[in-house]
Design a protein around this motif. Structure first.
Motif, PDB file in Angstrom:
ATOM      1  N   CYS A  37       9.856 -12.366   0.261  1.00  0.00           N
ATOM      2  CA  CYS A  37      10.532 -12.781  -0.972  1.00  0.00           C
ATOM      3  C   CYS A  37       9.886 -14.033  -1.556  1.00  0.00           C
ATOM      4  O   CYS A  37       9.680 -14.133  -2.774  1.00  0.00           O
ATOM      5  N   LEU A  38       9.571 -14.996  -0.692  1.00  0.00           N
ATOM      6  CA  LEU A  38       8.949 -16.233  -1.163  1.00  0.00           C
ATOM      7  C   LEU A  38       7.574 -15.955  -1.762  1.00  0.00           C
ATOM      8  O   LEU A  38       7.231 -16.473  -2.839  1.00  0.00           O
ATOM      9  N   GLY A  39       6.768 -15.133  -1.073  1.00  0.00           N
ATOM     10  CA  GLY A  39       5.437 -14.818  -1.575  1.00  0.00           C
ATOM     11  C   GLY A  39       5.470 -14.073  -2.901  1.00  0.00           C
ATOM     12  O   GLY A  39       4.722 -14.396  -3.830  1.00  0.00           O
ATOM     13  N   ASN A  40       6.361 -13.079  -3.014  1.00  0.00           N
ATOM     14  CA  ASN A  40       6.461 -12.325  -4.262  1.00  0.00           C
ATOM     15  C   ASN A  40       7.030 -13.170  -5.392  1.00  0.00           C
ATOM     16  O   ASN A  40       6.601 -13.059  -6.544  1.00  0.00           O
ATOM     17  N   LEU A  41       7.990 -14.040  -5.069  1.00  0.00           N
ATOM     18  CA  LEU A  41       8.565 -14.919  -6.094  1.00  0.00           C
ATOM     19  C   LEU A  41       7.520 -15.916  -6.607  1.00  0.00           C
ATOM     20  O   LEU A  41       7.431 -16.161  -7.824  1.00  0.00           O
ATOM     21  N   LEU A  42       6.726 -16.477  -5.703  1.00  0.00           N
ATOM     22  CA  LEU A  42       5.661 -17.392  -6.120  1.00  0.00           C
ATOM     23  C   LEU A  42       4.624 -16.671  -6.981  1.00  0.00           C
ATOM     24  O   LEU A  42       4.092 -17.260  -7.931  1.00  0.00           O
ATOM     25  N   THR A  43       4.334 -15.433  -6.648  1.00  0.00           N
ATOM     26  CA  THR A  43       3.401 -14.648  -7.453  1.00  0.00           C
ATOM     27  C   THR A  43       3.916 -14.479  -8.872  1.00  0.00           C
ATOM     28  O   THR A  43       3.179 -14.665  -9.856  1.00  0.00           O
ATOM     29  N   ASN A  63       5.418  -7.109 -11.982  1.00  0.00           N
ATOM     30  CA  ASN A  63       6.446  -6.072 -11.849  1.00  0.00           C
ATOM     31  C   ASN A  63       6.454  -5.478 -10.446  1.00  0.00           C
ATOM     32  O   ASN A  63       7.525  -5.145  -9.911  1.00  0.00           O
ATOM     33  N   LEU A  64       5.273  -5.338  -9.842  1.00  0.00           N
ATOM     34  CA  LEU A  64       5.209  -4.864  -8.459  1.00  0.00           C
ATOM     35  C   LEU A  64       5.888  -5.852  -7.517  1.00  0.00           C
ATOM     36  O   LEU A  64       6.620  -5.449  -6.602  1.00  0.00           O
ATOM     37  N   SER A  65       5.681  -7.141  -7.746  1.00  0.00           N
ATOM     38  CA  SER A  65       6.334  -8.166  -6.919  1.00  0.00           C
ATOM     39  C   SER A  65       7.846  -8.122  -7.091  1.00  0.00           C
ATOM     40  O   SER A  65       8.594  -8.267  -6.122  1.00  0.00           O
ATOM     41  N   LEU A  66       8.306  -7.906  -8.325  1.00  0.00           N
ATOM     42  CA  LEU A  66       9.748  -7.791  -8.568  1.00  0.00           C
ATOM     43  C   LEU A  66      10.321  -6.579  -7.850  1.00  0.00           C
ATOM     44  O   LEU A  66      11.402  -6.656  -7.235  1.00  0.00           O
ATOM     45  N   LEU A  67       9.613  -5.465  -7.894  1.00  0.00           N
ATOM     46  CA  LEU A  67      10.065  -4.262  -7.189  1.00  0.00           C
ATOM     47  C   LEU A  67      10.131  -4.493  -5.686  1.00  0.00           C
ATOM     48  O   LEU A  67      11.058  -4.029  -5.015  1.00  0.00           O
ATOM     49  N   ASP A  68       9.145  -5.209  -5.148  1.00  0.00           N
ATOM     50  CA  ASP A  68       9.134  -5.477  -3.704  1.00  0.00           C
ATOM     51  C   ASP A  68      10.334  -6.333  -3.296  1.00  0.00           C
ATOM     52  O   ASP A  68      10.946  -6.099  -2.249  1.00  0.00           O
ATOM     53  N   ILE A  69      10.669  -7.323  -4.121  1.00  0.00           N
ATOM     54  CA  ILE A  69      11.839  -8.158  -3.824  1.00  0.00           C
ATOM     55  C   ILE A  69      13.108  -7.315  -3.847  1.00  0.00           C
ATOM     56  O   ILE A  69      13.966  -7.408  -2.956  1.00  0.00           O
ATOM     57  N   MET A 274       7.651  -0.389   8.410  1.00  0.00           N
ATOM     58  CA  MET A 274       6.386  -0.720   7.754  1.00  0.00           C
ATOM     59  C   MET A 274       6.553  -0.773   6.243  1.00  0.00           C
ATOM     60  O   MET A 274       6.140  -1.736   5.586  1.00  0.00           O
ATOM     61  N   TYR A 275       7.163   0.271   5.641  1.00  0.00           N
ATOM     62  CA  TYR A 275       7.197   0.284   4.179  1.00  0.00           C
ATOM     63  C   TYR A 275       8.383  -0.481   3.593  1.00  0.00           C
ATOM     64  O   TYR A 275       8.386  -0.780   2.390  1.00  0.00           O
ATOM     65  N   THR A 276       9.393  -0.821   4.406  1.00  0.00           N
ATOM     66  CA  THR A 276      10.506  -1.609   3.878  1.00  0.00           C
ATOM     67  C   THR A 276      10.358  -3.104   4.143  1.00  0.00           C
ATOM     68  O   THR A 276      10.927  -3.915   3.406  1.00  0.00           O
ATOM     69  N   MET A 277       9.615  -3.503   5.172  1.00  0.00           N
ATOM     70  CA  MET A 277       9.487  -4.915   5.517  1.00  0.00           C
ATOM     71  C   MET A 277       8.052  -5.420   5.434  1.00  0.00           C
ATOM     72  O   MET A 277       7.763  -6.416   4.757  1.00  0.00           O
ATOM     73  N   VAL A 278       7.146  -4.731   6.140  1.00  0.00           N
ATOM     74  CA  VAL A 278       5.789  -5.253   6.315  1.00  0.00           C
ATOM     75  C   VAL A 278       4.982  -5.169   5.019  1.00  0.00           C
ATOM     76  O   VAL A 278       4.384  -6.166   4.585  1.00  0.00           O
ATOM     77  N   THR A 279       4.961  -3.996   4.385  1.00  0.00           N
ATOM     78  CA  THR A 279       4.152  -3.826   3.173  1.00  0.00           C
ATOM     79  C   THR A 279       4.585  -4.757   2.039  1.00  0.00           C
ATOM     80  O   THR A 279       3.740  -5.422   1.432  1.00  0.00           O
ATOM     81  N   PRO A 280       5.902  -4.867   1.704  1.00  0.00           N
ATOM     82  CA  PRO A 280       6.290  -5.817   0.652  1.00  0.00           C
ATOM     83  C   PRO A 280       5.947  -7.263   0.993  1.00  0.00           C
ATOM     84  O   PRO A 280       5.681  -8.066   0.098  1.00  0.00           O
ATOM     85  N   MET A 281       5.944  -7.604   2.290  1.00  0.00           N
ATOM     86  CA  MET A 281       5.581  -8.954   2.692  1.00  0.00           C
ATOM     87  C   MET A 281       4.085  -9.205   2.535  1.00  0.00           C
ATOM     88  O   MET A 281       3.649 -10.306   2.152  1.00  0.00           O
TER      89      MET A 281
END
Length: 312
Positions: A37-43, A63-69, A274-281
């Motif tokens: 969340c921190l990495g995507n929010l900073l992006t 938009n990809l970062s928003l979707l990941d959050i 993997m796809y719910t935690m690791v990939t978005p991180m």
């Protein structure tokens, strides 16, 4: 058929039944969620704050970062709260809502990755017409299509799931996942299982087809670049996206496209994590570490926040 009941709540069994393993997995899940969340929010903040990044490529990335959050926030916080409070129950309505949003954000993520591949194709293979083709209206359209189509897809699955009856309310997972709920039902689930492939298959396969169709001419164009430095520069603009595509689609195909006979609870759980935690991180780090402009924007953002926090 006499034993079928409409349950009012489900029990989420979580990632593990062992107390020590649960503590370790809780700490790991919390760390991955916080970092992601921190990495995507900073992006997102870096792209918004830097005028040099107000281009289609970074518009799609934000938009990809928003979707990941949104995607991780659909499942992980509930799991963490349940673990802390010792409550593992979730109401039937909340379970359907969690399934709805997890499908929505996951499917939108998949389609958006194909839109990003199309953007890279235009930037490398049609650079003179790129600005004209990728107008503001087209960018909004390429972002709006994933959101609209993903919501329609999720709505169909949710309506069909609400009509099923269940013999047990114990979910051997940490969230209300579509395939798991289908397996727990005592009703006839042939339509549900068929639609997982009929609706989910095209979302993944067509998106992958669009990505391959975009990157084939890109590979040809990069191969024709005479200098090694030019080739590396062209490849670096696409390498980050390719890494994300491989991580995301590899796990999604493992869970939803493979035949059900090849599934095991352990494999499905690992792929889902993997796809719910690791990939978005990993997404914001993959993009920022390979992108000089984004690294510069992040550096300026962090330095400006640091100077603002210093006392006068």
């Amino acid at each position: 058929m006499d034993n079928q009941t409409q349950v009012s709540e489900f029990i989420l069994l979580g990632l593990s039944g062992q107390p020590l393993q649960r503590q370790v997995l809780f700490s790991l899940s919390f760390s991955l969620y916080l970092i992601g969340c921190l990495g995507n929010l900073l992006t997102i903040l870096a792209i918004i704050s830097d005028p040099h990044l107000h281009s289609p490529m970074y518009f799609f990335l934000s938009n990809l970062s928003l979707l990941d959050i949104c995607f991780t926030s659909t499942t992980i916080p509930r799991m963490l709260v349940n673990h802390l409070c010792g409550l593992t129950t979730i109401s039937f309505a909340a379970c359907l809502a969690q399934m709805y949003f997890s499908i929505t954000f996951g499917a939108a993520d998949s389609i958006l990755l194909s839109a990003m591949a199309y953007d890279r194709y235009l930037a490398i293979c049609c650079p003179l017409h790129y600005t004209t083709i990728m107008s503001i209206l087209r960018c909004v359209l390429l972002v709006g299509i994933p959101w609209i189509s993903a919501n329609l897809l999720s709505m169909i699955h949710t309506i069909l799931m609400s009509r099923l009856s269940f013999c047990t309310n114990r979910i051997p997972h940490f969230f209300c996942e579509l395939n798991i709920l289908i397996k727990l039902s005592c009703s006839d689930t042939q339509v549900n299982e068929m639609l997982v492939l009929v609706l989910g298959g095209p979302v993944v396969l067509i998106s992958l087809g669009c990505i391959m169709a975009s990157y084939t001419p890109i590979a040809v164009a990069v191969w024709k670049v005479p200098s090694a430095r030019g080739k590396w520069k062209a490849f670096s603009t696409c390498g980050s996206h390719l890494c994300v595509v491989c991580l995301f689609y590899g796990t999604i195909i493992g869970v939803y496209i493979n035949p059900s006979s090849t599934h095991t609870p352990q494999k499905d759980m690992v792929a889902t994590v993997m796809y719910t935690m690791v990939t978005p991180m990993l997404n914001p780090f993959i993009y920022s570490l390979r992108n000089r402009d984004l690294k510069g924007a992040l550096r300026k953002l962090l330095l400006s926040r640091y100077h603002c926090s210093q006392p006068l």
